[in-house]
Enzyme design. Structure first.
Site, short mmCIF file in Angstrom:
data_model
loop_
_atom_site.label_atom_id
_atom_site.label_comp_id
_atom_site.label_asym_id
_atom_site.label_seq_id
_atom_site.Cartn_x
_atom_site.Cartn_y
_atom_site.Cartn_z
N GLN A 32 28.72 -1.77 -1.67
CA GLN A 32 27.62 -1.90 -0.70
C GLN A 32 26.49 -2.80 -1.18
OE1 GLN A 32 28.06 -0.70 2.53
NE2 GLN A 32 30.07 -0.49 1.58
N HIS A 83 2.54 -0.07 13.35
CA HIS A 83 2.10 1.32 13.54
C HIS A 83 0.63 1.47 13.18
CE1 HIS A 83 2.43 5.64 13.87
NE2 HIS A 83 1.97 5.79 12.64
N LYS A 102 -2.61 16.60 20.16
CA LYS A 102 -1.60 17.48 19.59
C LYS A 102 -2.01 17.93 18.19
CE LYS A 102 1.46 13.93 17.58
NZ LYS A 102 1.42 12.64 18.23
N ALA A 136 11.71 11.88 19.89
CA ALA A 136 11.26 12.09 21.28
C ALA A 136 10.75 13.49 21.54
CB ALA A 136 12.38 11.76 22.27
N GLY A 137 10.59 14.31 20.51
CA GLY A 137 10.07 15.66 20.70
C GLY A 137 8.66 15.67 21.24
N THR A 138 7.78 14.90 20.61
CA THR A 138 6.38 14.82 21.04
C THR A 138 6.28 14.25 22.45
OG1 THR A 138 5.61 14.50 18.77
CG2 THR A 138 4.14 13.79 20.54
#
Length: 335
Positions: free
Chosen positions: A47, A139, A203, A235-237
């Site tokens: 690898q 971000h 949140k 995608a929970g939040t």
């Protein structure tokens, strides 16, 4: 005085469809063929990553197209090794085009004895020979300061604004939502572009990946809500925020996300959620399940990156691409 050196593109394995789309758009803009440099980026049996460039790049203005998305470490090493190969081949300038900048969430020490991995990645990129970085929706904007080389951070919000105006037509009942306090600046930017009010879903986390409590700051009753964020991982939040908004009287919930990381159960969660639509960009190559999901759409970023690359090559303004008026003609007939 015209630039006599042609821009040359080379792509890793992270997002080949986007790289090919960028080459096609550049061909269209320039009225001449622009293709990816012939090279192989492959792995030995253990690898280890190996790169070989088959074309002469001496004195050329090189652009490496490579997101550092999943598998982040493999794609990051591909980028660094490609940069080293080009530097040792006497390329005149090496620009890393990184639609999705991995490790950006590790931009500060949140606890004792933890790293600032984004800074480490920046150091490695500069050491490898990269002289400029072109990315989208970091971000944390302060990551630009981790580099001692120019960093151009493009925004997806002008593309989102164009799409929202086309999809929603009447914006009188539209409200933009920030899914947390930290994303207010990003949400405010989009709200300003489309002339919509802003609300926040606050949140509180007990620990990473778990949400203990959500509170809506603002009146969302009777509104079509658009959640805007820079990335969607599991995608929970996002799905929980959509549920909370519906509980508070929102008529519809849509989401516009710059980077669709979409790990683990993300696609299933979105498909089964109350969200009417989730709109992503192709900064990370969409998987089969994402493409097949009935309530997920993907917007192209190739026109934006192609024009930005040409602007860098020509020595003209990249910040002009922050404006909807500039992007409108570029995206005409696409959105």
């Amino acid at each position: 005085m015209p630039n006599l050196i042609e821009p040359k593109l080379i792509a890793g394995n992270a997002n080949k469809p986007l790289a090919q789309a960028i080459a096609r758009r550049m061909s269209l803009y320039r009225g001449m063929s622009v293709s990816l440099v012939n090279a192989r980026v492959e792995r030995f049996n253990d690898q280890e990553i190996f790169v070989e460039v088959y074309e002469n790049v001496r004195g050329e203005d090189m652009f490496i197209l490579q997101s550092t998305s999943n598998p982040a470490n493999d794609n990051l090493m591909e980028l660094l090794i490609m940069a080293d190969a080009l530097r040792r081949s006497s390329a005149a300038r090496i620009t890393a085009v990184i639609p999705y900048f991995g490790y950006a969430r590790q931009d500060r020490r949140t606890k004792a004895r933890t790293p600032i991995s984004a800074k480490l990645v920046a150091n490695m990129m500069v050491t490898s020979g990269i002289e400029r970085v072109l990315t989208m929706d970091l971000h944390a904007a302060q990551i630009q300061g981790f580099f001692d080389i120019p960093v151009d951070n493009l925004y997806a919000s002008p593309i989102f604004a164009l799409d929202i105006k086309k999809q929603f037509k009447d914006l009188s009942d539209v409200m933009v939502i920030s899914p947390d306090v930290g994303g207010v600046a990003r949400a405010r930017e989009l709200a300003k572009r489309i002339g919509a009010p802003l609300s926040i879903v606050d949140k509180r986390r007990e620990k990473p990946g778990e949400i203990a409590e959500m509170t809506v700051i603002g009146e969302v009753t009777g509104k079509r809500c658009i959640i805007v964020d820079d990335m969607c991982d599991t995608a929970g939040t996002l799905c929980k925020a959509a549920e909370v908004l519906i509980e508070h009287g929102a008529t519809e919930v849509h989401a516009y996300i710059s980077h669709g990381v979409m790990s683990g159960p993300a696609v299933e969660r979105v498909t089964n959620s109350v969200m009417k639509s989730l709109v992503l960009t192709d900064s990370i190559q969409p998987t089969g399940p994402i493409s097949e999901a009935p309530n997920i759409r993907v917007l192209p970023t190739a026109p934006l990156f192609a024009q930005a690359i040409l602007n860098i090559w020509n020595g003209t303004s990249v910040s002009s691409l922050f404006e909807t008026e500039t992007l409108g003609p570029i995206y005409e007939g696409i959105l």
